[in-house]
Design an enzyme around this catalytic site. Structure first.
Site, short mmCIF file in Angstrom:
data_model
loop_
_atom_site.label_atom_id
_atom_site.label_comp_id
_atom_site.label_asym_id
_atom_site.label_seq_id
_atom_site.Cartn_x
_atom_site.Cartn_y
_atom_site.Cartn_z
N CYS A 112 0.81 -1.23 0.00
CA CYS A 112 0.00 0.00 0.00
C CYS A 112 0.84 1.27 0.00
CB CYS A 112 -0.95 0.00 1.20
SG CYS A 112 -2.06 -1.42 1.20
N HIS A 251 -3.47 7.19 2.79
CA HIS A 251 -3.91 5.90 2.27
C HIS A 251 -5.22 5.53 2.96
CE1 HIS A 251 -4.15 1.79 1.22
NE2 HIS A 251 -3.74 1.32 2.39
N ASN A 281 -10.11 -0.37 0.75
CA ASN A 281 -8.66 -0.21 0.64
C ASN A 281 -8.20 -0.67 -0.74
OD1 ASN A 281 -5.89 -0.49 0.78
ND2 ASN A 281 -5.87 -1.35 2.84
N1 COA Z 1 -17.67 -9.27 10.48
C1 COA Z 1 -18.04 -9.64 11.70
N2 COA Z 1 -17.17 -9.92 12.67
C2 COA Z 1 -15.85 -9.84 12.37
C3 COA Z 1 -15.41 -9.46 11.09
C4 COA Z 1 -16.37 -9.19 10.13
N3 COA Z 1 -16.06 -8.83 8.87
N4 COA Z 1 -14.06 -9.45 11.10
C5 COA Z 1 -13.66 -9.79 12.32
N5 COA Z 1 -14.75 -10.04 13.10
C6 COA Z 1 -14.79 -10.46 14.48
C7 COA Z 1 -13.53 -11.13 14.91
O1 COA Z 1 -13.56 -12.51 14.55
C8 COA Z 1 -13.56 -10.93 16.39
O2 COA Z 1 -14.40 -11.90 16.97
P1 COA Z 1 -13.87 -12.78 18.19
O3 COA Z 1 -13.56 -11.79 19.28
O4 COA Z 1 -15.03 -13.66 18.46
O5 COA Z 1 -12.66 -13.48 17.65
C9 COA Z 1 -14.26 -9.58 16.55
O6 COA Z 1 -14.91 -9.32 15.32
C10 COA Z 1 -13.35 -8.44 16.87
O7 COA Z 1 -12.26 -8.50 15.99
P2 COA Z 1 -11.11 -7.47 16.07
O8 COA Z 1 -10.00 -7.92 15.19
O9 COA Z 1 -10.80 -7.15 17.49
O10 COA Z 1 -11.82 -6.20 15.44
P3 COA Z 1 -11.24 -4.75 15.30
O11 COA Z 1 -12.16 -3.79 15.93
O12 COA Z 1 -9.80 -4.70 15.68
O13 COA Z 1 -11.30 -4.51 13.74
C11 COA Z 1 -10.08 -4.56 11.69
C12 COA Z 1 -10.62 -5.39 12.87
C13 COA Z 1 -9.39 -5.52 10.73
C14 COA Z 1 -11.21 -3.85 11.00
C15 COA Z 1 -9.06 -3.53 12.24
O14 COA Z 1 -8.14 -4.17 13.10
C16 COA Z 1 -8.32 -2.84 11.14
O15 COA Z 1 -8.87 -2.16 10.31
N6 COA Z 1 -6.97 -2.96 11.10
C17 COA Z 1 -6.18 -2.37 10.07
C18 COA Z 1 -6.22 -3.23 8.84
C19 COA Z 1 -5.66 -2.53 7.64
O16 COA Z 1 -5.84 -1.36 7.47
N7 COA Z 1 -4.96 -3.28 6.78
C20 COA Z 1 -4.40 -2.81 5.59
C21 COA Z 1 -3.31 -1.84 5.82
S1 COA Z 1 -2.54 -1.31 4.37
#
Ligand code: COA
Length: 330
Positions: A112, A251, A281
């Site tokens: 990215c 980004h 993204n």
């Molecule tokens: N729908 C429903 N539930 C989901 C889900 C979805 N699409 N994706 C994850 N969950 C669940 C998880 O399984 C977890 O459940 P559990 O506690 O029973 O295991 C719960 O939601 C919480 O997950 P968590 O990872 O703590 O959520 P979060 O609030 O941290 O959000 C992201 C997850 C991925 C959205 C967040 O961490 C994020 O955006 N990170 C940056 C990623 C990014 O930008 N990547 C590219 C960079 S270039």
């Protein structure tokens, strides 16, 4: 001193729109979960048979037209991408042929962050006198590497491409650029199989090791820290401060990341551009697509100071401060 200035901008988005509700038919998720955790409502997905180079060429064509240039005017092509058509040949070589350019062409692969590093390379070539006009493209079809049974990743990404023409100029357009990488974070965001370290085998494909894997929380914390740090360093290299900043163009990964960086930089959230709701993204495409949106919506004026900031797998990051030298789009 010779400077590089953005004189043309183009973009391409695939036609197919996939909404959060569409994804909730594939995995156990909901529009409410995706929108509240990421701000994303829909994304574009490449068509069957469409490659990264097709999107790159379409965006590049738009940038050439906007700059009023012909293919033979371009001295060099840099394509930033994390989802090349092939490992070999480069996506840039294929894009060069599609566009009818008569110049050297190279891929910059930094996930990215690819567009910022490609912009840095194009700028350096112009400032050094090795080129007068460089086409810089950011293009990704990352959905090709996504496991659409993995709800943790498949809701985040979309496809698209954006491009800018850089030209030599007496007035400084691209100002300070800060880039960095920390390979100790390589495992945080990775497509494990398919390269020399882990060639694809039937067993690895069966185990889904050719799909993107991500520690979402780690990436989130990294992004919130690095966007303000890199922005401040690039502003300092430009002899400017956040008070001089017209807009932060980061980004587009997650609205919650964008919301968190505004107070950390000490700027109002209105000065942080976002189109993540409609595109998700788009990786290397995201920053030039954001610039294109701003330009076509008449939000950019000559003299505006923009901080373009990328971050992603590597871990890598980069911030470029740009003085916008084009008149508002007619
Ligand atoms: N729908 C429903 N539930 C989901 C889900 C979805 N699409 N994706 C994850 N969950 C669940 C998880 O399984 C977890 O459940 P559990 O506690 O029973 O295991 C719960 O939601 C919480 O997950 P968590 O990872 O703590 O959520 P979060 O609030 O941290 O959000 C992201 C997850 C991925 C959205 C967040 O961490 C994020 O955006 N990170 C940056 C990623 C990014 O930008 N990547 C590219 C960079 S270039």
């Amino acid at each position: 001193m010779r400077h590089a200035s953005i004189t043309g901008i183009g973009a391409y988005l695939p036609d197919r729109v996939v909404t959060n509700d569409d994804l909730s038919q594939l995995v156990d998720t909901s529009d409410e979960w995706i929108a509240s955790r990421t701000g994303i409502r829909e994304r574009r997905i490449v068509a069957e048979g469409q490659a990264t180079s097709d999107m790159a060429a379409a965006a590049g064509r738009g940038a050439l037209a906007d700059a009023g240039l012909q293919p033979e005017d371009i001295d060099f092509l840099v394509v930033g991408t994390g989802s090349p058509d092939h490992i070999m040949p480069s996506t840039a070589a294929i894009t060069q042929d599609l566009l009818g350019l008569r110049c050297g062409a190279v891929d910059v692969m930094a996930a990215c962050t690819s567009f910022i590093l490609a912009l840095q390379q194009g700028t350096a070539m112009i400032e050094s006198g090795r080129a007068d006009r460089v086409l810089v493209i950011g293009a990704d079809a990352l959905t090709r590497h996504i496991d659409f049974t993995d709800r943790r990743t498949c809701v985040l990404f979309g496809d698209g491409a954006g491009a800018v023409v850089l030209e030599a100029s007496d007035e400084p357009g691209v100002l300070g650029i800060d880039t960095g990488s920390d390979g100790s974070g390589a495992g945080v965001l990775v497509i494990p199989a398919g390269g020399a370290a882990m060639p694809c085998t039937p067993e690895r494909v069966a185990a889904g090791e050719h799909y993107l894997k991500m520690s979402g929380g780690e990436v989130f914390k990294f992004a919130v820290r690095i966007i303000p740090e890199a922005t401040k360093r690039a502003l300092e290299l430009s002899g400017l401060t956040v008070d001089d900043l017209t807009l932060l163009v980061p980004h587009q990964a997650n609205q919650r990341i964008l919301d968190a960086v505004a107070p950390r930089l000490g700027i109002e959230s209105e000065r942080v551009f976002s189109n993540v709701a409609l595109l998700g993204n788009t990786s290397a495409g995201s920053i030039p697509l954001a610039l294109h949106d701003l330009y076509t919506d008449h939000h950019l004026h000559r003299g505006d100071v923009l901080a373009l900031v990328g971050f992603g797998a590597g871990l890598t990051w980069g911030a470029a401060v740009v003085r916008w030298m084009k008149e508002p789009k007619e």
